[in-house]
Every structure is written in C-alpha cells, then in structure tokens.
Write a protein that holds these residues in place. Structure first.
Motif, short mmCIF file in Angstrom:
data_model
loop_
_atom_site.label_atom_id
_atom_site.label_comp_id
_atom_site.label_asym_id
_atom_site.label_seq_id
_atom_site.Cartn_x
_atom_site.Cartn_y
_atom_site.Cartn_z
N THR A 100 128.03 58.36 23.61
CA THR A 100 128.62 59.26 23.00
C THR A 100 128.41 60.73 23.41
OG1 THR A 100 128.44 58.01 20.90
CG2 THR A 100 128.88 60.25 20.70
N PHE A 101 127.17 60.87 23.91
CA PHE A 101 126.94 62.08 24.63
C PHE A 101 127.69 62.24 25.84
CE2 PHE A 101 122.60 61.89 22.83
CZ PHE A 101 122.78 62.98 21.99
N ASP A 102 127.99 61.17 26.67
CA ASP A 102 128.75 61.33 27.95
C ASP A 102 130.29 61.66 27.31
OD1 ASP A 102 126.54 60.72 29.31
OD2 ASP A 102 127.06 58.88 29.77
N GLN A 103 130.65 60.97 26.39
CA GLN A 103 132.04 61.36 26.02
C GLN A 103 132.29 62.83 25.42
OE1 GLN A 103 132.22 57.70 23.02
NE2 GLN A 103 134.48 57.43 24.23
N LEU A 104 131.43 63.30 24.48
CA LEU A 104 131.45 64.61 24.29
C LEU A 104 131.34 65.85 25.49
CD1 LEU A 104 129.36 64.32 20.86
CD2 LEU A 104 131.90 64.58 21.21
N GLU A 105 130.56 65.23 26.43
CA GLU A 105 130.30 66.36 27.50
C GLU A 105 131.63 66.27 28.20
OE1 GLU A 105 125.86 66.65 29.00
OE2 GLU A 105 126.71 64.73 29.42
#
Length: 420
Positions: A100-105
């Motif tokens: 999820t962090f990767d997607q938000l970034e």
C-alpha cells in the motif's frame, strides 16, 4: 521350550523391519524436493521376549525374539512450527502494508515535475507574474490555466487513491475467501486423518501446509488433541478437531467477520492499509481545499459569485467567466504553511515506507533463519538418506543370511538326520 523355527521368525522380523526402513528411505528420497514434506522414520522396538528355563537360576531367562516395527512417523519440531507460523503472519502483515505504501507513493509521485507540489508552485509562480504585470492578458490566462492544471492533478490523485482503496477491498475479499477455503481444507483433512489414523503422515503434511498458508493470512491458534487440530480465530474455534467428535466449522459469515478482525497476518496488514489510505486521501483533500481557498479570490468588481476557484456541487472548478484577476493579499503568507503541510505529509509517507521496507527485510531474515532450523530437523538430506539406505541394505542382507542359515540347519535336522 524354544521353537525349532525360532530362527526363521527372527529372520522374518528382521527382513520386515529392513524392508520397511528401505521403503521409507526411498519415500524420503522421492520427496526430497516436495514442498511441505516431512522426513519420515521407522521406529523399531524389541519384540516381546520368550521365557526359557536356564540353569543356575530359579527364574526363567528371556530369549530375544527379534524386532517389531512400532510406527512410521514424521520428524517434526512443533515449537519451530509454531514459531514459523507466528513469524510468517507478521511478515505477511508488513508486506501488505508495504504494498500500500508503494501504491500511495506512486499516486503522490513526489518529488516530480508532474506532482501536486509542482502544480502548486506553478500556480504560485503565475500569480507572481501577474503581480508584475496586472494588465497582461497572457498573465491572466496563465493563472487560469495553472489553476485548472492544479485541480486536474488534485482530482487525478483523489481518483487514484480511491482506486487504491478499492484494490485493498478486493485483496481483503480474496484473502478472506482463501482463508475460508484453507479452513475447510483443514477440517476435511482432520476428518480424513481421524478415519485413517494419526500415523497418516502424508495427510498430516498436507494439513500442516494448509495451516501454514492460513497463518500468513490471519493470526490463528492451533491446538492438537490426539492428532486432531482445533483452529481458533480471536479466541473462537472455527475448526473443531477432537478424536471423539465430528469436526465442524462455524457459519461462514462468522468466519468472515473473525478473519476481517484478525490481529495479525495479511488481513491485519490490509485493514491497517485501508485506514492509512483513507487518512492519506483525507489529508490530501484538505490540503487541496485549503490551497484552493487561498487562491479563490474575488475579481475586481467584487462579485461574490466570481471566485477564481469555486466549489460547484462539491467539485472545485476554475471560474473562467471573469476577465480580470487580482493577486490575493498575503498570498505568499497563506500558501507557505499549506505547502509545508503537504511536504510534511509526503516526508511522513516516505519515512513510513522506508520503515516498512526495513521491517520486511528483518522479518524475512528471521523467518529464513527459523525455516533453516526447521528444515535441519524435518527436511530430507539426500546424503543422510543414502547412508541410511546402505545401512538398511546391510541389515536386510544380514537378516536374509540368518534365514538362509536357519534353513540349512533345519534341512540338516529334518532331512539328513532322518536319512541316517
């Protein structure tokens, strides 16, 4: 009195034990690369001895009667299994959050020339150009275009964050479905093991493999009772396994609710990710709203409806109907804290993502170390199995020689002595 054929029975039991050991070794070798397979071993015990009278003692002596195959069992360390399941669940939780962090970034896309921060800078720069030449039609047009570009970037980010939330929900539904299937599989294997017996080694391996896959998705408690597994979620038994009762699962809606409220595993990571994505979306929306309000000035005629950025039915839009725009008072002062808030938001997301990456690396190393220890116990070593094969082969040959020797003795007694 010892039977005349006692030697043959000794040899037969030795042949049986050797044959079982050789077959089990072959089974281990054949499954050396089978995922989830546990090394098996033959457990031999001394056969019941025979009482026989001996001189010099009023009590009878005991004459050995060979070997018996007591059981064929798996080599497992239940402590390491439990440790592996716990660590696997923790790793699954952090991997879900990191995704999820990767997607938000990717959605925020900072620093870049196409992100929200660059759009805010360009709009602010357009206002400065207009301040230098208030009567310039081109400067007026650039402000409106930069304002429109800012809103388009903001809208695109909001839509993308909505897509992230939808993806998290799809992953959650899929994980719940997978976990439910694993529970059904464990329940079915419980029943098969109860019918077959607790030495159904291959079925036990399949059940442990299903339990390990389930532990990646949710935090579970595993209690073994006479070879049966009872699986609990949040203290509630969802698979009941006892030797004297039929196994059963709870109603599927209850299982789904328990899985979604799991305290660990991928499902916990997805639940945390949903909260994170919602908070991130709200924070960005607030920054966009504050920035739009700071830029949403009135035109020279003071008309209240002619704001530069207007809120039309919940959607921000640039008002293109006016011809003259004036630079808002205290624009630099108003925009600076908003931009700093956005930069802090981006920095915080990056720090959390970096922390998650480090946690995943640590948990992967810990899990690998635990798995290595576990494999040293339960895994198949081809070198060890080949050495065992030679050992069991010699034992089998020796037992066969005992049978052959005994046969010759009996032939002498029965045939040759009778002939004399």
């Amino acid at each position: 009195m010892v039977s005349t054929f006692h030697g043959l029975e000794l040899g037969r039991r030795g042949l049986t034990a050797g044959q079982a050991s050789i077959a089990t070794t072959g089974h281990n070798i054949a499954n050396a690369n089978t995922k989830g397979y546990s090394r098996q071993q033959v457990n031999n015990v001394t056969a019941q001895p025979l009482d026989t009278w001996t001189t010099g003692n009023v009590n009878p002596g005991q004459l050995g009667s060979g070997v018996s195959v007591e059981s064929i069992t798996r080599v497992r360390d239940h402590f390491l299994d439990r440790q592996y399941r716990d660590q696997s669940g923790t790793l699954g939780q952090w991997q879900a959050k990191q995704a999820t962090f990767d997607q938000l970034e990717t959605v925020i896309n900072e620093p870049s020339d196409t992100g929200l921060n660059a759009a805010m800078d360009r709009l602010q720069g357009a206002w400065q150009d207009l301040a230098n030449d208030p009567a310039s039609p081109s400067a007026q047009a650039v402000v409106k275009e930069r304002g429109q570009a800012f809103l388009e970037v903001a809208e695109s980010m909001d839509v993308s964050m909505g897509a992230v939330l939808s993806d998290i929900e799809r992953q959650t539904n899929a994980a719940v479905s997978d976990a439910t299937e694993y529970l059904k599989q464990i329940d079915a294997l419980n029943q098969s093991i109860k019918r077959t017996g607790t030495q159904a080694n291959d079925l036990l391996d399949q059940r442990d493999a299903a339990v390990e896959q389930l532990s990646k998705l949710a935090t579970i408690s595993v209690i073994e009772d006479k070879g049966m597994y009872t699986i609990s979620l949040n203290g509630t038994a969802v698979v009941k396994g006892t030797a004297g009762e039929e196994t059963a699962t709870t109603a599927e809606p209850d299982v789904a609710a328990l899985l979604r409220s799991s305290t660990g595993g991928k499902l916990k990571g997805l639940a945390d990710s949903k909260i994170l994505a919602e908070n991130q979306r709200t924070a960005v929306a607030n920054i966009v709203s504050d920035f739009a309000s700071a830029n949403g000035i009135k035109e020279e005629d003071g008309s209240k409806g002619n704001l530069f950025i207007q809120n039309e039915d919940g959607s921000l839009e640039v008002n293109r109907s006016g011809d003259r725009l004036t630079v808002p008072e205290n624009l630099e002062t108003d925009l600076e804290p908003i931009k700093k808030s956005y930069q802090a938001l981006v920095s915080e997301l990056g720090a959390k993502s970096q922390s998650a990456t480090s946690s995943i690396a640590n948990y992967e190393a810990t899990l690998q170390a635990t798995d290595n220890r576990r494999q040293s116990v339960t895994g198949v070593s081809l070198d060890e199995e080949m050495a065992n094969l030679i050992k069991f082969q010699h034992a089998y040959s020796a037992a066969a020689r005992l049978v052959s020797t005994t046969d010759q003795m009996l032939d002498t007694i029965i045939n040759r002595m009778a002939a004399r």
